[in-house]
Design an enzyme around this catalytic site. Structure first.
Site, mmCIF file in Angstrom:
data_model
loop_
_atom_site.group_PDB
_atom_site.id
_atom_site.type_symbol
_atom_site.label_atom_id
_atom_site.label_comp_id
_atom_site.label_asym_id
_atom_site.label_seq_id
_atom_site.Cartn_x
_atom_site.Cartn_y
_atom_site.Cartn_z
ATOM 1 N N TYR A 106 -3.437 9.347 -20.911
ATOM 2 C CA TYR A 106 -2.942 8.129 -21.405
ATOM 3 C C TYR A 106 -3.986 6.861 -21.170
ATOM 4 O O TYR A 106 -4.597 6.659 -19.995
ATOM 5 C CB TYR A 106 -1.833 7.886 -20.309
ATOM 6 C CG TYR A 106 -1.058 6.554 -20.656
ATOM 7 C CD1 TYR A 106 -0.736 6.255 -22.073
ATOM 8 C CD2 TYR A 106 -0.690 5.702 -19.540
ATOM 9 C CE1 TYR A 106 -0.015 4.934 -22.427
ATOM 10 C CE2 TYR A 106 -0.323 4.260 -20.001
ATOM 11 C CZ TYR A 106 0.240 4.053 -21.430
ATOM 12 O OH TYR A 106 0.682 2.832 -21.668
ATOM 13 N N ASP A 179 0.149 14.364 -14.096
ATOM 14 C CA ASP A 179 1.028 13.297 -14.822
ATOM 15 C C ASP A 179 1.958 14.370 -15.746
ATOM 16 O O ASP A 179 1.357 14.951 -16.751
ATOM 17 C CB ASP A 179 0.293 12.406 -15.695
ATOM 18 C CG ASP A 179 1.033 11.523 -16.691
ATOM 19 O OD1 ASP A 179 2.339 11.879 -16.875
ATOM 20 O OD2 ASP A 179 0.587 10.389 -17.337
HETATM 21 N N1 PLP Z 1 1.537 8.453 -18.714
HETATM 22 C C1 PLP Z 1 2.004 8.677 -20.040
HETATM 23 C C2 PLP Z 1 1.652 10.161 -20.389
HETATM 24 C C3 PLP Z 1 2.388 7.669 -20.559
HETATM 25 O O1 PLP Z 1 2.443 8.230 -22.052
HETATM 26 C C4 PLP Z 1 2.643 6.596 -20.159
HETATM 27 C C5 PLP Z 1 3.208 5.443 -21.193
HETATM 28 O O2 PLP Z 1 3.084 5.258 -22.531
HETATM 29 C C6 PLP Z 1 2.482 6.130 -18.840
HETATM 30 C C7 PLP Z 1 1.882 7.261 -18.198
HETATM 31 C C8 PLP Z 1 2.584 4.841 -18.391
HETATM 32 O O3 PLP Z 1 4.021 4.672 -18.163
HETATM 33 P P1 PLP Z 1 4.793 3.173 -18.160
HETATM 34 O O4 PLP Z 1 4.740 2.928 -19.801
HETATM 35 O O5 PLP Z 1 6.231 3.809 -17.919
HETATM 36 O O6 PLP Z 1 3.976 2.246 -17.238
#
Ligand code: PLP
Length: 384
Positions: A106, A179
């Site tokens: 991400y 993640d």
């Molecule tokens: N991890 C992944 C795989 C994501 O796609 C995202 C957001 O798009 C995040 C973390 C971050 O999350 P948030 O947008 O809820 O802060």
């Protein structure tokens, strides 16, 4: 969790939110406690140990218990966003600590690592997600304190062998954080493969309706590191609001049907367009042609997720035109909602993005599969 609940499948656990019924009223959905503060006893103790909502609130209990059950963890903390959850982990590290993370992940978190993480005295190595030898070469015993995994990873859905990397990290004394946003605990339970902590952007599949921003961390065990994360959670203050927590639990009740549907539809779309004359490449871990397919088969059960990427023939201009011609797929970022989304990823990530200009990231929702295939077919035809 009772013994009986422990044996139930994730579909039952989520639909019934662990079968909870309120003792006082017999309501089958939990009440919401907006109170930020709790009265103290005359002996200065607190009823239930709760003092102030930044530290704890009863509304969190059931949502956290469902996540513990799904991920096989012992404690879950809810954050104001997925990023807040990830940042709490980084804050629990010390200046001088070394982190190994994937090259493909991400993008906003990768940027945060390279900016705020480096300013906080952390150092990073980024390696190829699917190449276990590279993880082995970069995890330094005694120095590497955390290994960050994202699998399948944004936006080419590369797969990391969690068990193999976790074994290397454990020997080196590093925490393994995964993640698990894209897989969801229904398809992969990282703790079963040796992960220490599982992170979610609960904004995505867990909530599932594109109307709550939330994050979570679930730990496999209590530890000094986890206690530092908890301190960061309660004192740093990026906690989830109680209304959002309640909505998140409501969303999680339909997680199993949403994920199952998204997986089946994504596979149908991937197969339909895999050898299409107007398509350069479909990136989906469920396809035998995907570089991570064999590991995905090993560590994902019940499907390969609802995310795929489409690289169209004709380059960036055609890709943008194609996604502009879609009618059912909405041009929007994010993922894991009931509505299908399509996104020109490199222009979202900006000029330093490694994502090719012809790539469109697709989040498959729960609409009729034929409508979705026809929408993409029509858009391809019109964008010629
Ligand atoms: N991890 C992944 C795989 C994501 O796609 C995202 C957001 O798009 C995040 C973390 C971050 O999350 P948030 O947008 O809820 O802060």
């Amino acid at each position: 969790m009772s013994d009986q609940t422990q044996k139930q499948s994730p579909a039952t656990l989520t639909a019934q939110a662990l079968g909870w019924v309120d003792d006082a009223t017999r309501s089958v959905t939990p009440p919401l406690y907006p109170s930020t503060t709790f009265e103290r006893n005359t002996d200065l103790s607190y009823h239930d140990g709760r003092c102030y909502t930044r530290a704890d609130n009863p509304t969190y209990d059931q949502t956290c218990e469902v996540l513990n059950a799904l991920e096989g963890g012992v404690e879950t903390r809810l954050f104001a966003s997925g990023m807040a959850a990830a940042v709490a982990i980084l804050h629990a590290l010390n200046p001088g600590d070394h982190v190994v993370a994937p090259k493909v992940m991400y993008w906003a978190l990768r940027s945060f690592m390279l900016d705020s993480g480096v300013r906080a005295g952390l150092s990073f190595d980024f390696v190829d997600n699917g190449d276990t030898d590279q993880w082995d070469q970069h995890i330094k015993p005694g120095k590497t304190k955390m290994v960050w995994l994202e699998t399948p990873a944004n936006p080419d859905w590369q797969i990391t062998d969690i068990a193999a990397v976790a074994a290397i990290a454990r020997k080196a004394g590093a925490q393994v954080v995964v993640d698990n946003t894209v897989a969801t605990p229904l398809l992969t339970r990282p703790i079963d493969f040796g992960a220490d902590i599982v992170m979610h952007s609960a904004t995505k599949y867990l909530n599932g309706h594109s109307d709550v921003l939330a994050g979570s961390l679930t730990t496999a065990k209590d530890s000094e590191f986890w206690q530092r994360v908890c301190k960061q959670h309660a004192s740093g203050g990026a906690v989830l609001g109680v209304f959002e927590t309640w909505l998140l639990l409501r969303g999680m009740r339909t997680l199993a049907v949403r994920v199952e549907r998204a997986c089946t539809t994504a596979m149908t779309i991937a197969r339909h367009f895999e050898n299409h004359p107007e398509i350069e490449q479909i990136q989906y871990p469920g396809l035998e042609s995907h570089v991570g397919h064999d590991i995905a088969k090993k560590q994902m059960r019940g499907g390969f997720g609802g995310m795929l990427s489409i690289r169209v023939k004709g380059g960036e201009k055609r890709a943008i035109d194609f996604h502009n011609k879609c009618k059912i797929f909405k041009r929007a970022t994010s993922l894991g909602g009931v509505e299908s989304l399509i996104e020109h990823r490199s222009s979202v990530e900006g000029p330093t993005s490694p994502v090719p200009g012809d790539l469109l990231r697709v989040s498959v929702g729960i609409e009729d599969v034929n409508d979705l295939v026809n929408d993409l077919e029509t858009a391809l035809r019109l964008s010629k």
